[in-house]
Design a protein around this motif. Structure first.
Motif, PDB file in Angstrom:
ATOM      1  N   THR A  22       0.831  -1.187   0.000  1.00  0.00           N
ATOM      2  CA  THR A  22       0.000   0.000   0.000  1.00  0.00           C
ATOM      3  C   THR A  22       0.872   1.246   0.000  1.00  0.00           C
ATOM      4  O   THR A  22       2.052   1.194   0.358  1.00  0.00           O
ATOM      5  CB  THR A  22      -0.944   0.010   1.225  1.00  0.00           C
ATOM      6  N   GLU A  23       0.267   2.338  -0.407  1.00  0.00           N
ATOM      7  CA  GLU A  23       1.011   3.600  -0.427  1.00  0.00           C
ATOM      8  C   GLU A  23       0.915   4.286   0.919  1.00  0.00           C
ATOM      9  O   GLU A  23      -0.104   4.183   1.620  1.00  0.00           O
ATOM     10  CB  GLU A  23       0.457   4.518  -1.514  1.00  0.00           C
ATOM     11  N   LYS A  24       1.947   4.985   1.255  1.00  0.00           N
ATOM     12  CA  LYS A  24       1.982   5.772   2.486  1.00  0.00           C
ATOM     13  C   LYS A  24       0.746   6.654   2.565  1.00  0.00           C
ATOM     14  O   LYS A  24       0.363   7.293   1.589  1.00  0.00           O
ATOM     15  CB  LYS A  24       3.255   6.617   2.487  1.00  0.00           C
ATOM     16  N   GLY A  25       0.114   6.661   3.741  1.00  0.00           N
ATOM     17  CA  GLY A  25      -1.067   7.491   3.948  1.00  0.00           C
ATOM     18  C   GLY A  25      -2.388   6.770   3.731  1.00  0.00           C
ATOM     19  O   GLY A  25      -3.444   7.280   4.118  1.00  0.00           O
ATOM     20  N   GLU A  40       2.225   4.356   7.514  1.00  0.00           N
ATOM     21  CA  GLU A  40       3.577   4.913   7.397  1.00  0.00           C
ATOM     22  C   GLU A  40       4.532   3.795   7.013  1.00  0.00           C
ATOM     23  O   GLU A  40       4.244   2.614   7.229  1.00  0.00           O
ATOM     24  CB  GLU A  40       3.992   5.527   8.740  1.00  0.00           C
ATOM     25  N   ARG A  41       5.684   4.186   6.465  1.00  0.00           N
ATOM     26  CA  ARG A  41       6.646   3.169   6.024  1.00  0.00           C
ATOM     27  C   ARG A  41       7.087   2.291   7.183  1.00  0.00           C
ATOM     28  O   ARG A  41       7.358   1.104   7.023  1.00  0.00           O
ATOM     29  CB  ARG A  41       7.829   3.835   5.340  1.00  0.00           C
ATOM     30  N   GLY A  42       7.124   2.857   8.375  1.00  0.00           N
ATOM     31  CA  GLY A  42       7.512   2.087   9.562  1.00  0.00           C
ATOM     32  C   GLY A  42       6.501   1.031   9.977  1.00  0.00           C
ATOM     33  O   GLY A  42       6.805   0.196  10.837  1.00  0.00           O
ATOM     34  N   ARG A  93       2.023 -10.054   5.211  1.00  0.00           N
ATOM     35  CA  ARG A  93       3.191  -9.190   5.051  1.00  0.00           C
ATOM     36  C   ARG A  93       2.727  -7.861   4.478  1.00  0.00           C
ATOM     37  O   ARG A  93       2.257  -7.806   3.344  1.00  0.00           O
ATOM     38  CB  ARG A  93       4.219  -9.825   4.128  1.00  0.00           C
ATOM     39  N   LEU A  94       2.816  -6.816   5.271  1.00  0.00           N
ATOM     40  CA  LEU A  94       2.403  -5.475   4.851  1.00  0.00           C
ATOM     41  C   LEU A  94       3.633  -4.677   4.456  1.00  0.00           C
ATOM     42  O   LEU A  94       4.597  -4.586   5.224  1.00  0.00           O
ATOM     43  CB  LEU A  94       1.663  -4.762   5.986  1.00  0.00           C
ATOM     44  N   THR A  95       3.578  -4.117   3.274  1.00  0.00           N
ATOM     45  CA  THR A  95       4.653  -3.252   2.791  1.00  0.00           C
ATOM     46  C   THR A  95       4.058  -1.895   2.460  1.00  0.00           C
ATOM     47  O   THR A  95       3.142  -1.797   1.636  1.00  0.00           O
ATOM     48  CB  THR A  95       5.328  -3.836   1.544  1.00  0.00           C
ATOM     49  N   VAL A  96       4.561  -0.859   3.099  1.00  0.00           N
ATOM     50  CA  VAL A  96       4.089   0.499   2.846  1.00  0.00           C
ATOM     51  C   VAL A  96       5.172   1.214   2.042  1.00  0.00           C
ATOM     52  O   VAL A  96       6.317   1.318   2.486  1.00  0.00           O
ATOM     53  CB  VAL A  96       3.813   1.254   4.151  1.00  0.00           C
ATOM     54  N   VAL A  97       4.796   1.661   0.840  1.00  0.00           N
ATOM     55  CA  VAL A  97       5.790   2.279  -0.050  1.00  0.00           C
ATOM     56  C   VAL A  97       5.547   3.789  -0.180  1.00  0.00           C
ATOM     57  O   VAL A  97       4.498   4.290   0.187  1.00  0.00           O
ATOM     58  CB  VAL A  97       5.768   1.613  -1.440  1.00  0.00           C
TER      59      VAL A  97
END
Lengths: 113, 114
Positions: A13-16, A83-85, A109-113
């Motif tokens: 997902t995208e940041k925010g 957030e990316r964190g 597994r969540l990845t925030v880009v």
């Protein structure tokens, strides 16, 4: 079900953005836990449900994180304004009660880009 | 503050070697110590230890708890490549009468090479 099921298995997902992670516990298990695991670290406790109520939410890092379990079975972990964190593997576990062996799902597994 | 410490954090051995993984803890209202094996994502349960000095054994894996010195060891004999995984130590601490909180250590990453 035969085991704890988590969906999706991967989420980018995208940041925010807002995300929801789902956990289907083993049928009949009243206790449900959410953990977060960052790379190279052990699982970190987030929240514990006994039935429908959050008996211990002391591990939620801030008010962007929220979890529900409205009917005492399926639980949803909700993260607002990601957030990316927040990138990590989110693990769910369930057990018959709060002090019996817990069984883990495969995690999301969540990845925030 | 409750904590669980594991050592080493990573380990590389050859097939056939014997390894010992260490776990020490400081918790209030200790209930039990758990060992898990984690490959890919989901931790899978290995052992639960509640009493000092009693060895739990499953095949080539064994574990023992020392409640006086607050530590446990996990032994793996005749290691195989399939033993490669992260081994997590966790401690259950009684919070309320119906609830035990589980605190995990950082894990030991074991790699077994042929």
């Amino acid at each position: 079900g035969a085991g704890v099921s988590q969906t999706p298995s991967n989420k980018v997902t995208e940041k925010g953005k807002y995300v929801e992670l789902r956990c289907d516990p083993i049928s009949g298990h009243t206790a449900l836990y959410w953990y977060r695991q960052s790379l190279g670290q052990g699982p970190e406790f987030l929240i514990y449900f006994q039935g429908t109520g959050a008996a211990d939410d002391s591990g939620l890092p801030n008010d962007r994180f929220f979890a529900v379990r409205p009917e005492g079975s399926v639980s949803t972990l909700k993260i607002q304004r990601t957030e990316r964190g927040d990138s990590a593997v989110y693990l769910c576990a369930s057990s018959w009660t709060g002090n019996t062996e817990a069984f883990f799902g495969q995690g999301t597994r969540l990845t925030v880009v | 503050e409750d904590k669980v410490v594991q050592s080493p954090l990573s380990l590389v051995v050859h097939e056939g070697d014997t390894v010992t993984l260490n776990c020490s803890y400081e918790v209030t209202n200790f209930r039990s110590l758990l060992w898990y094996k984690q490959e890919k994502k989901a931790p899978t349960f290995l052992f639960m230890l509640t009493s000092s000095g009693i060895e739990k054994k499953s095949g080539r894996l064994s574990s023992i708890l020392d409640k006086k010195e607050l530590f446990s060891i996990l032994n793996i004999t005749a290691t195989q490549t399939g033993d490669s995984a992260v081994y997590l130590c966790a401690v259950e601490a009684r919070v309320e009468t119906s609830y035990d909180k589980v605190i995990f250590g950082p894990g030991t990453s074991l790699s077994v090479i042929p």
